[in-house]
Design an enzyme around this catalytic site. Structure first.
Site, PDB file in Angstrom:
ATOM      1  N   TYR A   6       0.825  -1.225   0.000  1.00  0.00           N
ATOM      2  CA  TYR A   6       0.000   0.000   0.000  1.00  0.00           C
ATOM      3  C   TYR A   6       0.854   1.267   0.000  1.00  0.00           C
ATOM      4  O   TYR A   6       0.510   2.230   0.680  1.00  0.00           O
ATOM      5  CB  TYR A   6      -0.911   0.033   1.244  1.00  0.00           C
ATOM      6  CG  TYR A   6      -1.754  -1.190   1.480  1.00  0.00           C
ATOM      7  CD1 TYR A   6      -2.688  -1.608   0.548  1.00  0.00           C
ATOM      8  CD2 TYR A   6      -1.629  -1.913   2.668  1.00  0.00           C
ATOM      9  CE1 TYR A   6      -3.479  -2.719   0.784  1.00  0.00           C
ATOM     10  CE2 TYR A   6      -2.422  -3.038   2.906  1.00  0.00           C
ATOM     11  CZ  TYR A   6      -3.345  -3.433   1.959  1.00  0.00           C
ATOM     12  OH  TYR A   6      -4.123  -4.533   2.199  1.00  0.00           O
ATOM     13  N   TYR A 134     -14.027  -5.119   4.021  1.00  0.00           N
ATOM     14  CA  TYR A 134     -12.697  -5.529   3.574  1.00  0.00           C
ATOM     15  C   TYR A 134     -12.534  -7.012   3.858  1.00  0.00           C
ATOM     16  O   TYR A 134     -12.754  -7.453   4.987  1.00  0.00           O
ATOM     17  CB  TYR A 134     -11.591  -4.754   4.314  1.00  0.00           C
ATOM     18  CG  TYR A 134     -10.212  -5.232   3.933  1.00  0.00           C
ATOM     19  CD1 TYR A 134      -9.548  -4.681   2.846  1.00  0.00           C
ATOM     20  CD2 TYR A 134      -9.594  -6.270   4.618  1.00  0.00           C
ATOM     21  CE1 TYR A 134      -8.296  -5.152   2.461  1.00  0.00           C
ATOM     22  CE2 TYR A 134      -8.355  -6.749   4.235  1.00  0.00           C
ATOM     23  CZ  TYR A 134      -7.715  -6.182   3.163  1.00  0.00           C
ATOM     24  OH  TYR A 134      -6.478  -6.651   2.767  1.00  0.00           O
ATOM     25  N   ASP A 224     -16.360 -13.549   8.339  1.00  0.00           N
ATOM     26  CA  ASP A 224     -14.928 -13.345   8.193  1.00  0.00           C
ATOM     27  C   ASP A 224     -14.437 -12.812   9.536  1.00  0.00           C
ATOM     28  O   ASP A 224     -14.467 -11.620   9.795  1.00  0.00           O
ATOM     29  CB  ASP A 224     -14.655 -12.354   7.055  1.00  0.00           C
ATOM     30  CG  ASP A 224     -13.175 -12.014   6.927  1.00  0.00           C
ATOM     31  OD1 ASP A 224     -12.385 -12.457   7.784  1.00  0.00           O
ATOM     32  OD2 ASP A 224     -12.818 -11.290   5.982  1.00  0.00           O
ATOM     33  N   LYS A 251      -5.036 -14.162  11.361  1.00  0.00           N
ATOM     34  CA  LYS A 251      -4.376 -13.225  12.275  1.00  0.00           C
ATOM     35  C   LYS A 251      -3.988 -13.807  13.653  1.00  0.00           C
ATOM     36  O   LYS A 251      -2.937 -14.400  13.763  1.00  0.00           O
ATOM     37  CB  LYS A 251      -5.210 -11.956  12.382  1.00  0.00           C
ATOM     38  CG  LYS A 251      -5.170 -11.210  11.043  1.00  0.00           C
ATOM     39  CD  LYS A 251      -5.704  -9.796  11.089  1.00  0.00           C
ATOM     40  CE  LYS A 251      -5.303  -9.077   9.818  1.00  0.00           C
ATOM     41  NZ  LYS A 251      -6.403  -8.657   8.955  1.00  0.00           N
TER      42      LYS A 251
HETATM   43  C1  PLP Z   1      -6.553  -8.942   7.367  1.00  0.00           C
HETATM   44  C2  PLP Z   1      -7.880  -9.388   6.911  1.00  0.00           C
HETATM   45  C3  PLP Z   1      -8.028 -10.278   5.830  1.00  0.00           C
HETATM   46  C4  PLP Z   1      -6.863 -10.724   4.994  1.00  0.00           C
HETATM   47  O1  PLP Z   1      -5.941 -11.500   5.690  1.00  0.00           O
HETATM   48  P1  PLP Z   1      -4.468 -11.676   5.086  1.00  0.00           P
HETATM   49  O2  PLP Z   1      -3.837 -12.658   6.005  1.00  0.00           O
HETATM   50  O3  PLP Z   1      -3.828 -10.333   5.121  1.00  0.00           O
HETATM   51  O4  PLP Z   1      -4.610 -12.180   3.703  1.00  0.00           O
HETATM   52  C5  PLP Z   1      -9.291 -10.715   5.500  1.00  0.00           C
HETATM   53  N1  PLP Z   1     -10.365 -10.289   6.175  1.00  0.00           N
HETATM   54  C6  PLP Z   1     -10.266  -9.440   7.206  1.00  0.00           C
HETATM   55  C7  PLP Z   1     -11.508  -9.037   7.930  1.00  0.00           C
HETATM   56  C8  PLP Z   1      -9.039  -8.933   7.593  1.00  0.00           C
HETATM   57  O5  PLP Z   1      -8.947  -8.056   8.592  1.00  0.00           O
END
Ligand code: PLP
Length: 403
Positions: A6, A134, A224, A251
């Site tokens: 970015y 996102y 997600d 994460k």
């Molecule tokens: C960070 C994130 C992703 C992407 O995860 P990466 O490991 O960076 O590919 C997908 N969804 C959400 C809600 C996120 O915060």
């Protein structure tokens, strides 16, 4: 040459060289910095967590990688899948491993789309997601997302007829389902807290209604929880409150020590694939899926989370963020909001955050504001005194300004 994320490389500011990291601290050659955003929201139990580090070392002495294919399996992946089945709510029992959140979301979307194909349902090809959402930076996750700041490249294709976005309002949601419910194959959300879209917060009632509508129209509900999982919102998982058909974890899954994500499906999704027909199989397989080092880190991380009383600590952190910001107002500030370990101070004009990173650095605090958002996604091992330093630094930026 490293090509940074970015970032316009031509105008990029100088980078800080990190020489060590432990607990909530990042050490540069010059000084120690409190990390307010847990390295992009993942190192919740601190850097170099002894238990997670030990688990990785122990596994590395056996083997660091074996593919999860060709009839092979290994103990860390098996144990982690079993643990997730027991630990996650409801019938979320079937784990597909990947190596990043984006790919975990891709897999969830693929599962949802193929669920309808396997069932023989026609015309289910529209994905529903939230405005300002996102879900990652790969192509389908960009499309699911709604954020031009990240996904401007999609302009090359024009608007996709296969994606709809809906705001977090029940009325709008009901309307979309009424008009397009039979075209939808899934509804994907970041439950309660929309992270990269601007730390936006919304209510559980919206998700409860979403679940009813998804069940009524047989639309696969995907949470997600790559960012919201593991206590971030003040709930262990939002899925504990409203059960989705598929959850995606990432994460904090490995305590931020190694890359890993997991897409965990419920019974209904699983059953649509479980068949004698090979064409009904899920055709996906990342090279490093279920990596033994990452799986060992994840098992240690889940154990830590269970035994460390972190849900209570997160509630305390949230209370402290609220009390420390109570009554805070400034002409440049549009909104102050708190959920779990997240404090967001939104300004009217992103330019008013120019220089904040350097200001915080001087005070021993690492921050990463984006666009109009100054925010935290604190590590759970942070102390009250450190939280006060962080919040004082954020408020101080405004209070020290003459405007
Ligand atoms: C960070 C994130 C992703 C992407 O995860 P990466 O490991 O960076 O590919 C997908 N969804 C959400 C809600 C996120 O915060």
């Amino acid at each position: 040459m490293i090509w940074y994320p970015y970032t316009q490389m031509k105008t990029m500011k100088e980078t800080l060289k990190v020489v060590d990291a432990e607990g909530v601290y990042i050490y540069t050659e010059e000084k120690a910095l409190i990390d307010t955003i847990s390295s992009w929201w993942c190192t919740a139990f601190g850097y170099k967590n002894p238990k997670i580090t030990q688990a990785i070392v122990d596994q590395a002495q056996k083997f660091s990688h074996i593919m999860l294919a060709g009839g092979l399996v290994h103990e860390p992946a098996q144990k982690l899948a079993d643990k997730l089945a027991n630990w996650l709510p409801g019938d979320l029992n079937y784990t597909f491993f990947t190596d990043s959140g984006s790919i975990g979301v891709e897999v969830a979307i693929k599962m949802a789309l193929q669920y309808h194909m396997n069932k023989g349902y026609e015309g289910r090809n529209v994905l529903l997601s939230l405005t300002n959402s996102y879900h990652g930076d790969s192509f389908k996750t960009m499309e699911a997302g709604d954020d031009e700041d990240y996904h401007a490249i999609l302009k090359a294709y024009g608007e996709s007829p296969y994606v709809l976005h809906v705001p977090t309002e029940i009325d709008a949601l009901e309307k979309v389902f009424e008009e397009r419910g039979n075209d939808l194959f899934c509804f994907i959300v970041e439950p309660l807290l929309q992270g990269a879209g601007g730390m936006l917060m919304y209510s559980l009632d919206f998700l409860k209604r979403a679940k009813e509508l998804c069940d009524e129209y047989d639309v696969i509900l995907i949470f997600d929880e790559v960012a919201t999982g593991f206590g971030r919102t003040g709930y262990r998982f939002v899925a504990d409150e409203v059960l989705p058909d598929i959850i995606v974890l990432g994460k904090v899954l490995t305590g931020g020590h190694l890359p890993m994500a997991a897409t965990v499906a419920g019974q209904k999704v699983w059953d649509a694939f479980y068949d004698d027909d090979p064409d009904k199989a899920l055709m996906h397989g990342p090279t490093f899926m279920g990596n033994p080092l990452a799986a060992s880190a994840a098992l240690a991380s889940i154990e830590l989370f269970d035994e460390g009383g972190y849900m209570d600590r997160i509630k305390e952190i949230e209370a402290l963020l609220r009390s420390e910001t109570e009554g805070f107002a400034h002409p440049l500030v549009k909104d102050v909001r708190v959920m779990g370990t997240t404090l967001c101070i939104e300004v009217f004009d992103s330019k008013d955050l120019d220089g904040f990173k350097e200001y915080a650095y001087e005070r021993g605090v690492f921050v990463k504001p984006f666009l109009k958002y100054m925010y935290t996604m604190l590590p759970y091992v942070i102390t009250d005194d450190e939280i006060k330093i962080v919040v004082d630094t954020m408020k101080g930026w405004f209070n020290d300004k003459t405007c």
